[in-house]
Design a protein around this motif. Structure first.
Motif, PDB file in Angstrom:
ATOM      1  N   VAL A   1      -8.902   4.892 -13.245  1.00 36.54           N
ATOM      2  CA  VAL A   1      -9.716   3.935 -12.597  1.00 36.54           C
ATOM      3  C   VAL A   1      -9.132   3.602 -11.372  1.00 36.54           C
TER       4      VAL A   1
ATOM      5  N   CYS B   1     -17.663   6.601  -2.757  1.00 41.60           N
ATOM      6  CA  CYS B   1     -17.453   6.664  -4.438  1.00 41.60           C
ATOM      7  C   CYS B   1     -18.213   7.980  -4.822  1.00 41.60           C
TER       8      CYS B   1
ATOM      9  N   ALA C   1     -15.788  10.293  -7.213  1.00 38.73           N
ATOM     10  CA  ALA C   1     -16.409  10.476  -8.521  1.00 38.73           C
ATOM     11  C   ALA C   1     -16.721  11.747  -8.884  1.00 38.73           C
TER      12      ALA C   1
ATOM     13  N   ALA D   1     -16.371  12.013 -12.565  1.00 40.92           N
ATOM     14  CA  ALA D   1     -16.739  10.550 -13.082  1.00 40.92           C
ATOM     15  C   ALA D   1     -17.915   9.902 -12.427  1.00 40.92           C
ATOM     16  N   SER D   2     -18.526   8.832 -12.995  1.00 40.80           N
ATOM     17  CA  SER D   2     -19.570   8.200 -12.710  1.00 40.80           C
ATOM     18  C   SER D   2     -19.531   7.688 -11.298  1.00 40.80           C
TER      19      SER D   2
ATOM     20  N   ARG E   1     -21.904   5.519 -10.225  1.00 40.80           N
ATOM     21  CA  ARG E   1     -22.043   4.014 -10.347  1.00 40.80           C
ATOM     22  C   ARG E   1     -20.693   3.154 -10.954  1.00 40.80           C
ATOM     23  N   ASP E   2     -20.196   3.633 -11.898  1.00 36.79           N
ATOM     24  CA  ASP E   2     -19.003   2.770 -12.303  1.00 36.79           C
ATOM     25  C   ASP E   2     -17.856   2.553 -11.567  1.00 36.79           C
ATOM     26  N   LEU E   3     -17.688   3.858 -10.725  1.00 38.05           N
ATOM     27  CA  LEU E   3     -16.543   3.761  -9.782  1.00 38.05           C
ATOM     28  C   LEU E   3     -17.035   2.729  -8.580  1.00 38.05           C
TER      29      LEU E   3
ATOM     30  N   GLU F   1     -18.841   0.049  -8.636  1.00 37.45           N
ATOM     31  CA  GLU F   1     -18.676  -1.198  -9.502  1.00 37.45           C
ATOM     32  C   GLU F   1     -16.995  -1.599  -9.415  1.00 37.45           C
ATOM     33  N   ALA F   2     -16.524  -0.347  -9.914  1.00 35.93           N
ATOM     34  CA  ALA F   2     -14.884  -0.822 -10.183  1.00 35.93           C
ATOM     35  C   ALA F   2     -14.236  -1.185  -8.685  1.00 35.93           C
TER      36      ALA F   2
END
Length: 307
Positions: free
Chosen positions: A252, A273, A277, A282-283, A285-287, A289-290
């Motif tokens: 991440v 992102c 991603a 990868a996601s 949204r998750d990236l 937020e990270a």
């Protein structure tokens, strides 16, 4: 009908547009002069034209081999190969045997030769080779890494950015990778390889192959980078790196850094992102937020960009 040639018989017949001439690419020793083949010696003494990357080194080689070129000796190097290729092809068309040699190893493999081969092929002139020493194959053979499938990448790019992109493209390469490198850039290249491919990737540094001070150092890329950083690397260097065992899983933190790099270049955060991603599987949204979490943790005070 048995078409097997007996040992010592002549080569294949000249090409259709050939008047009996030929271009011969001959491998020369990469260090130990004893590796010169009998055919190389014969051609050095009999060719009508000898085109050499460095004529001074050619004469030193001939002296060591006890032969003297009977034909015309001309230079053929990276600065004149484009203009001289046509002249050499003309000599072949006129019926001459043109011998092409470089300073070490096989012509046309990270050495001059490609353009004159193309010039002869385009005119249907005969092109043949006298196989000989090859740093690529020698390094691959002694590396201790898989040799059933490999890719040769030539010299690594000199500029750090270009080098990083080139190595990133090799991250998922399954074949063993062979590269040439200059001694004073070896440490930086090993460090860049470790960063792009992972510090635990097996590799080998092959230095001064076939010469008196031949050295092969094997280990993970991170260890080799530390080894090279602590010394003055000398001589001719080949790097051999194991292929990927599978797609590399990127952490991440690495993905966040890549997204931030794109935003620094002017991209909107969500677009950055999405690009990073998608490339990593990868996601989005998750990236996203990270990245925001990393900014908050760093106390950047940066407000989330608008959608």
């Amino acid at each position: 009908m048995d078409t097997t040639e007996e040992p010592g018989t002549t080569d294949a017949a000249p090409a259709a547009g050939d008047a009996g001439g030929r271009l011969v690419l001959a491998g020369t020793p990469i260090g130990n002069v004893g590796d010169a083949s009998p055919r190389l010696r014969e051609l050095l003494a009999t060719a009508d034209v000898v085109a050499a990357e460095d004529t001074r080194r050619l004469h030193r080689l001939c002296s060591a081999l006890g032969v003297a070129p009977a034909g015309r000796v001309v230079s053929y190097h990276e600065h004149n190969e484009r203009s001289r290729a046509g002249d050499l092809a003309d000599a072949v068309a006129a019926g001459s045997t043109v011998l092409l040699v470089t300073d070490a190893g096989m012509p046309s493999v990270s050495d001059p030769g490609y353009r004159v081969v193309v010039a002869c092929v385009e005119r249907d002139l005969r092109v043949t080779a006298v196989p000989g020493p090859s740093a690529v194959l020698a390094a691959l053979a002694v590396s201790g890494l898989p040799s059933d499938r490999f890719t040769f990448e030539g010299f690594a790019p000199r500029k750090p950015g270009e080098r990083a992109r080139a190595f990133a493209a090799l991250a998922d390469e399954r074949r063993t990778v062979v590269l040439f490198e200059s001694p004073h850039r070896t440490a930086a290249t090993l460090a860049a390889l470790a960063e792009a491919l992972g510090g635990d990737r097996p590799a080998a540094v092959c230095r001064e192959l076939t010469k008196t001070y031949e050295e092969v150092v094997r280990g993970p890329l991170a260890d080799l980078a530390a080894w090279a950083a602590g010394r003055e690397v000398r001589g001719e260097v080949c790097l051999v790196v194991a292929g990927s065992a599978g797609p590399r899983v990127r952490g991440v933190a690495e993905l966040v850094a890549d997204a931030e790099e794109l935003t620094a270049r002017g991209a909107r955060l969500k677009d950055a992102c999405a690009e990073v991603a998608d490339a990593a599987g990868a996601s989005r949204r998750d990236l996203y937020e990270a990245v925001l979490a990393a900014r908050r943790a760093a106390g950047s005070g940066a407000a989330p960009p608008s959608a």
